[in-house]
Design a protein around this motif. Structure first.
Motif, PDB file in Angstrom:
ATOM      1  N   ARG A  86      24.683 -53.582 -14.607  1.00  0.00           N
ATOM      2  CA  ARG A  86      24.940 -53.918 -16.015  1.00  0.00           C
ATOM      3  C   ARG A  86      26.424 -54.124 -16.298  1.00  0.00           C
ATOM      4  NH1 ARG A  86      20.603 -49.655 -18.527  1.00  0.00           N
ATOM      5  NH2 ARG A  86      18.793 -51.043 -18.367  1.00  0.00           N
ATOM      6  N   GLN A  87      27.268 -53.473 -15.540  1.00  0.00           N
ATOM      7  CA  GLN A  87      28.712 -53.622 -15.716  1.00  0.00           C
ATOM      8  C   GLN A  87      29.161 -55.022 -15.329  1.00  0.00           C
ATOM      9  OE1 GLN A  87      30.988 -50.260 -14.316  1.00  0.00           O
ATOM     10  NE2 GLN A  87      32.638 -51.600 -13.663  1.00  0.00           N
ATOM     11  N   GLY A  88      28.419 -55.655 -14.448  1.00  0.00           N
ATOM     12  CA  GLY A  88      28.715 -57.016 -14.028  1.00  0.00           C
ATOM     13  C   GLY A  88      28.161 -57.261 -12.648  1.00  0.00           C
ATOM     14  N   HIS A  89      27.670 -58.486 -12.422  1.00  0.00           N
ATOM     15  CA  HIS A  89      27.088 -58.835 -11.124  1.00  0.00           C
ATOM     16  C   HIS A  89      27.255 -60.323 -10.850  1.00  0.00           C
ATOM     17  CE1 HIS A  89      23.863 -59.112 -14.162  1.00  0.00           C
ATOM     18  NE2 HIS A  89      23.517 -60.206 -13.511  1.00  0.00           N
ATOM     19  N   VAL A  90      26.994 -60.691  -9.619  1.00  0.00           N
ATOM     20  CA  VAL A  90      27.064 -62.083  -9.210  1.00  0.00           C
ATOM     21  C   VAL A  90      26.008 -62.861  -9.981  1.00  0.00           C
ATOM     22  CG1 VAL A  90      26.645 -63.669  -7.287  1.00  0.00           C
ATOM     23  CG2 VAL A  90      27.970 -61.571  -6.919  1.00  0.00           C
ATOM     24  N   ARG A  91      26.435 -63.933 -10.625  1.00  0.00           N
ATOM     25  CA  ARG A  91      25.493 -64.779 -11.350  1.00  0.00           C
ATOM     26  C   ARG A  91      24.543 -65.407 -10.337  1.00  0.00           C
ATOM     27  NH1 ARG A  91      26.797 -69.957 -15.171  1.00  0.00           N
ATOM     28  NH2 ARG A  91      24.787 -69.965 -16.199  1.00  0.00           N
ATOM     29  N   GLY A  92      23.243 -65.235 -10.554  1.00  0.00           N
ATOM     30  CA  GLY A  92      22.244 -65.760  -9.643  1.00  0.00           C
ATOM     31  C   GLY A  92      21.710 -64.731  -8.665  1.00  0.00           C
ATOM     32  N   ALA A  93      22.305 -63.539  -8.658  1.00  0.00           N
ATOM     33  CA  ALA A  93      21.818 -62.479  -7.767  1.00  0.00           C
ATOM     34  C   ALA A  93      20.601 -61.787  -8.376  1.00  0.00           C
ATOM     35  CB  ALA A  93      22.921 -61.450  -7.530  1.00  0.00           C
ATOM     36  N   VAL A  94      19.877 -61.086  -7.531  1.00  0.00           N
ATOM     37  CA  VAL A  94      18.786 -60.229  -7.995  1.00  0.00           C
ATOM     38  C   VAL A  94      19.210 -58.783  -7.783  1.00  0.00           C
ATOM     39  CG1 VAL A  94      16.968 -61.921  -7.582  1.00  0.00           C
ATOM     40  CG2 VAL A  94      17.552 -60.306  -5.785  1.00  0.00           C
ATOM     41  N   HIS A  95      18.737 -57.919  -8.649  1.00  0.00           N
ATOM     42  CA  HIS A  95      19.080 -56.503  -8.559  1.00  0.00           C
ATOM     43  C   HIS A  95      18.001 -55.773  -7.774  1.00  0.00           C
ATOM     44  CE1 HIS A  95      19.550 -52.346 -10.364  1.00  0.00           C
ATOM     45  NE2 HIS A  95      20.626 -52.555  -9.618  1.00  0.00           N
ATOM     46  N   LEU A  96      18.396 -55.197  -6.651  1.00  0.00           N
ATOM     47  CA  LEU A  96      17.455 -54.458  -5.817  1.00  0.00           C
ATOM     48  C   LEU A  96      18.214 -53.338  -5.111  1.00  0.00           C
ATOM     49  CD1 LEU A  96      14.575 -54.159  -4.794  1.00  0.00           C
ATOM     50  CD2 LEU A  96      15.059 -55.910  -3.090  1.00  0.00           C
ATOM     51  N   PRO A  97      18.299 -52.163  -5.745  1.00  0.00           N
ATOM     52  CA  PRO A  97      19.004 -51.047  -5.123  1.00  0.00           C
ATOM     53  C   PRO A  97      18.406 -50.715  -3.748  1.00  0.00           C
ATOM     54  CG  PRO A  97      18.542 -50.559  -7.417  1.00  0.00           C
ATOM     55  CD  PRO A  97      17.790 -51.819  -7.068  1.00  0.00           C
ATOM     56  N   THR A  98      19.250 -50.267  -2.857  1.00  0.00           N
ATOM     57  CA  THR A  98      18.828 -50.011  -1.476  1.00  0.00           C
ATOM     58  C   THR A  98      17.598 -49.119  -1.402  1.00  0.00           C
ATOM     59  OG1 THR A  98      21.096 -50.302  -0.730  1.00  0.00           O
ATOM     60  CG2 THR A  98      19.613 -49.152   0.766  1.00  0.00           C
ATOM     61  N   ALA A  99      17.531 -48.089  -2.210  1.00  0.00           N
ATOM     62  CA  ALA A  99      16.401 -47.162  -2.175  1.00  0.00           C
ATOM     63  C   ALA A  99      15.076 -47.827  -2.547  1.00  0.00           C
ATOM     64  CB  ALA A  99      16.658 -45.976  -3.101  1.00  0.00           C
ATOM     65  N   GLU A 100      15.121 -48.998  -3.184  1.00  0.00           N
ATOM     66  CA  GLU A 100      13.909 -49.691  -3.622  1.00  0.00           C
ATOM     67  C   GLU A 100      13.536 -50.885  -2.742  1.00  0.00           C
ATOM     68  OE1 GLU A 100      14.318 -50.727  -7.769  1.00  0.00           O
ATOM     69  OE2 GLU A 100      15.239 -48.782  -8.223  1.00  0.00           O
ATOM     70  N   ILE A 101      14.351 -51.190  -1.736  1.00  0.00           N
ATOM     71  CA  ILE A 101      14.123 -52.390  -0.930  1.00  0.00           C
ATOM     72  C   ILE A 101      12.762 -52.364  -0.249  1.00  0.00           C
ATOM     73  CG2 ILE A 101      14.884 -53.659   1.128  1.00  0.00           C
ATOM     74  CD1 ILE A 101      17.790 -53.024   0.200  1.00  0.00           C
ATOM     75  N   ALA A 102      12.409 -51.289   0.415  1.00  0.00           N
ATOM     76  CA  ALA A 102      11.143 -51.233   1.148  1.00  0.00           C
ATOM     77  C   ALA A 102       9.957 -51.492   0.229  1.00  0.00           C
ATOM     78  CB  ALA A 102      10.995 -49.888   1.856  1.00  0.00           C
ATOM     79  N   ALA A 103      10.008 -50.955  -0.985  1.00  0.00           N
ATOM     80  CA  ALA A 103       8.888 -51.088  -1.915  1.00  0.00           C
ATOM     81  C   ALA A 103       8.858 -52.430  -2.636  1.00  0.00           C
ATOM     82  CB  ALA A 103       8.934 -49.960  -2.945  1.00  0.00           C
ATOM     83  N   ARG A 104      10.014 -53.054  -2.883  1.00  0.00           N
ATOM     84  CA  ARG A 104      10.055 -54.239  -3.739  1.00  0.00           C
ATOM     85  C   ARG A 104      10.448 -55.543  -3.058  1.00  0.00           C
ATOM     86  NH1 ARG A 104      14.071 -53.308  -8.005  1.00  0.00           N
ATOM     87  NH2 ARG A 104      13.449 -55.404  -8.550  1.00  0.00           N
TER      88      ARG A 104
END
Length: 152
Positions: A55-73
């Motif tokens: 939310r503080q800022g991210h690459v435009r066009g990126a998707v948000h997927l925290p490492t702990a959620e990668i296997a599930a999502r």
């Protein structure tokens, strides 16, 4: 005696293998920005940071997927055969490396974006926030102040 050559440089065959391997595992913010701007197919840029960081800022066009959620999502976010590019905060953080490892374990082709979000922002590429998209001034220590590519 030279501090640089106290340990001799690797032979050419070893150097070629090493640097070719690095390019197979890593990419930089400039190349990612160029591919996103061109709409290059088969590329998914993944921000592996926390929701607060996203939310503080991210690459435009990126998707948000925290490492702990990668296997599930990952299956819902990354199309089969797409190359994943991971990033985290910056060069002082190994979160992108951890995320890349998780994607590799799942069988995805993956590269880590060197410099992370820090260098993305410092090189003046579009940053998306809740307020919209902004471009920060280019840091002349990371990229040409004109915004032109470094041609490296």
């Amino acid at each position: 005696m030279s501090a640089v050559t106290a340990v001799p440089a690797a032979g050419n065959a070893a150097a070629i293998a090493h640097y070719a391997a690095r390019l197979a595992f890593e990419t930089d913010v400039s190349d990612v920005a160029a591919d996103l701007a061109a709409g290059a197919p088969g590329l998914v840029v993944v921000d592996s940071r926390s929701l607060e960081s996203w939310r503080q800022g991210h690459v435009r066009g990126a998707v948000h997927l925290p490492t702990a959620e990668i296997a599930a999502r990952a299956a819902a976010v990354v199309p089969v055969g797409a190359t994943v590019v991971t990033y985290c905060w910056g060069p002082g953080c190994n979160g992108a490396t951890r995320a890349a490892l998780e994607f590799a374990r799942l069988g995805h082709p993956v590269k880590e974006m060197l410099g992370g979000f820090e260098y993305w922002a410092r090189e003046g590429f579009p940053v998306e926030t809740a307020s919209g998209v902004e471009r920060r001034p280019v840091d002349p220590l990371t990229a040409p102040a004109t915004g032109a590519a470094c041609a490296c």
